[in-house]
Design an enzyme around this catalytic site. Structure first.
Site, PDB file in Angstrom:
ATOM      1  N   LYS A  23       2.158 -21.283 -13.467  1.00  9.26           N
ATOM      2  CA  LYS A  23       0.905 -21.739 -14.094  1.00  9.26           C
ATOM      3  C   LYS A  23       0.866 -23.258 -14.169  1.00  9.26           C
ATOM      4  CE  LYS A  23      -0.328 -21.917 -19.003  1.00  9.26           C
ATOM      5  NZ  LYS A  23      -0.291 -23.309 -19.064  1.00  9.26           N
ATOM      6  N   ASN A  24       1.963 -23.857 -14.607  1.00  7.25           N
ATOM      7  CA  ASN A  24       1.960 -25.303 -14.814  1.00  7.25           C
ATOM      8  C   ASN A  24       2.040 -26.090 -13.514  1.00  7.25           C
ATOM      9  OD1 ASN A  24       1.646 -24.890 -17.485  1.00  7.25           O
ATOM     10  ND2 ASN A  24       3.704 -25.525 -18.099  1.00  7.25           N
ATOM     11  N   ARG A  93      -5.815 -26.841 -21.307  1.00 15.33           N
ATOM     12  CA  ARG A  93      -5.184 -28.156 -21.402  1.00 15.33           C
ATOM     13  C   ARG A  93      -5.053 -28.840 -20.036  1.00 15.33           C
ATOM     14  NH1 ARG A  93      -3.758 -32.505 -24.421  1.00 15.33           N
ATOM     15  NH2 ARG A  93      -2.254 -33.633 -23.190  1.00 15.33           N
ATOM     16  N   ASP A 117      -3.273 -24.942 -25.947  1.00 22.30           N
ATOM     17  CA  ASP A 117      -2.518 -24.328 -27.024  1.00 22.30           C
ATOM     18  C   ASP A 117      -2.483 -25.183 -28.288  1.00 22.30           C
ATOM     19  OD1 ASP A 117      -1.803 -22.151 -25.524  1.00 22.30           O
ATOM     20  OD2 ASP A 117      -0.099 -23.186 -24.641  1.00 22.30           O
ATOM     21  N   ASP A 306       8.786 -24.983 -23.774  1.00 21.64           N
ATOM     22  CA  ASP A 306       8.058 -23.716 -23.587  1.00 21.64           C
ATOM     23  C   ASP A 306       8.970 -22.508 -23.804  1.00 21.64           C
ATOM     24  OD1 ASP A 306       5.831 -25.157 -23.053  1.00 21.64           O
ATOM     25  OD2 ASP A 306       5.695 -24.670 -20.933  1.00 21.64           O
TER      26      ASP A 306
END
Ligand code: UD1
Length: 417
Positions: A23-24, A93, A117, A306
């Site tokens: 995802k990041n 974000r 978040d 995380d």
């Protein structure tokens, strides 16, 4: 009423699990597609909500975005709109990563302050300061970051802290600047290396990829490319922690185990047998109750913030007392209140948490405050007696493809209600 997960505790997780793209990484690579006119293709993309949300941000800038299976295709026009849609920006974000490419390509950008978040304050001062040093004016106006430049020039930039987002934005502006930029104290996360690799494929001239000094020689234009997103080390680590906590035996495929060197070492110290099968596969076997270990979150190659909720979850059932130190996001310990509902013996003092492990947690209704904390609560639920309801699971859906399916394939009993 929103969906929730019913987690029936007691199962031992056993089997193999495939992990797809990070995802990041994918969200930043989608933003990087803005840098080149034409069609960029990304493969191994995770089927998570944030990908179409980022697609909406790019569409608002004039791109065409097609998502099919694990492939995302972005067609970027010659003339981009420099103003991103505020409603789309507010939903994630990573949307802030369009700032650098827009300043690079259009020499101006108006992007709403991003959402994401609730893990603590997330200022953009380093992003703005970096863009200013490249020659842009940047202010916050009416809830938006506004940046404008006559032209961008190379600069020597020292980051106060190796911020992932600031490194990415400065990098993506600098690839199209006039001259050479050096970013010192740059973030070294594997996702930054993935971004550098894609930018190099597009014709970007970057030295030092994967290190804390990035040297970028600006070029006039970049070309679109085709790129495979790296495997999600955070999701991979999730399954490793799940194996350790449930005294399970899980083989994780699709993640480079070296991206998890410190994590796997911590699990070894906690009593797990960890084997590296190949460059994309590792196995975690835990036979006895895990032993308590301490964790300290730091930028990569330190222990990722995380993963901190999983460290707390592991500590809550470990034999002994663990100290967990959170150095990045102060509000990330808020989820410990939810862990206490599950019977964890945990208390926080500033950015430290002391967790005394208990034999078994006790099921209760809990609320997921963000993606990773939500998954931490599910892992804790696996070690609780009875049935734990985890609410607000839309957070988990933002980051974990096929979460319930994968859990159940490994032998857990988790139901989406
Ligand atoms: C990214 C990840 C997030 C991860 C984090 C740290 C994405 C979409 N998110 O977030 O999952 O937890 O890296 O690994 O990739 N800071 C400032 N000023 C700035 C920028 C950051 O003070 O201009 C501070 C932040 O408040 C935080 C620290 O720097 O305390 C690290 O933040 P950063 O690395 O920028 O995280 P993100 O890129 O937001």
């Amino acid at each position: 009423m929103s969906e929730h997960f019913q987690v029936h505790g007691g199962a031992r997780l056993v089997g193999e699990v495939d992990v797809v793209g990070a995802k990041n990484s994918v969200l930043k690579l989608m933003a990087a597609a803005l840098l080149a006119e034409g069609t960029t293709t990304l493969r191994n993309c995770p089927r998570i909500l944030d990908v179409p949300l980022m697609g909406d941000v790019l569409r608002s800038l004039g791109c065409e975005v097609a998502i099919e299976g694990d492939t995302v295709q972005i067609t970027t026009p010659a003339q981009l709109n420099h103003r991103a849609d505020s409603a789309s920006m507010g939903k994630l974000r990573a949307s802030v990563c369009v700032l650098g490419p827009l300043v690079g390509r259009c020499k101006r950008a108006v992007v709403a302050l991003p959402g994401g978040d609730a893990i603590g304050s997330r200022p953009l001062d380093m992003h703005q300061s970096g863009l200013r040093q490249l020659g842009a004016h940047s202010e916050i106006e009416h809830g938006c970051v506004v940046a404008e430049a006559e032209g961008l020039h190379g600069a020597q930039i020292w980051l106060d802290f190796p911020s992932v987002g600031a490194t990415e934005n400065i990098l993506m502006a600098a690839v199209l600047a006039n001259g050479t930029t050096v970013i010192d104290n740059a973030a070294r996360e594997p996702e930054i290396l993935d971004l550098c690799t894609m930018l190099q494929q597009m014709g970007g001239k970057i030295e030092g990829a994967g290190t804390s000094t990035l040297t970028v020689h600006g070029v006039d234009a970049l070309q679109p490319t085709e790129h495979r997103v790296i495997g999600d080390r955070i999701v991979g680590a999730t399954w490793a922690f799940a194996a350790a906590m449930t005294r399970g035996d899980v083989t994780v495929r699709g993640v480079d185990p070296h991206h998890l060197d410190l994590v796997l070492e911590k699990l070894r110290l906690s009593g797990a047998e960890v084997t590296i099968d190949d460059s994309q596969t590792f196995r975690v076997v835990q036979r006895d109750r895990p032993a308590a270990v301490d964790f300290v979150t730091l930028p990569y190659p330190g222990f990722a913030t995380d993963l901190q909720p999983f460290a707390v979850a592991l500590a809550s059932v470990a034999d002994g007392t663990s100290m967990i130190t959170e150095n990045l996001f102060e509000a990330r310990f808020r989820f410990i209140e939810e862990m206490v509902r599950l019977g964890a013996d945990a208390r926080t003092d500033g950015h430290h948490a002391v967790v005394r492990g208990v034999e078994r947690l006790s099921s209760a209704p809990v609320w997921a405050p963000d993606i990773r904390a939500g998954v931490g609560l599910v892992l804790a639920g696996l070690c609780a007696d009875g049935m734990t309801d985890v609410w607000d699971v839309f957070h988990i859906d933002r980051g974990y493809p096929l979460f319930v399916e994968n859990m159940n394939r490994l032998g857990a009993d988790v139901r989406r209600i």
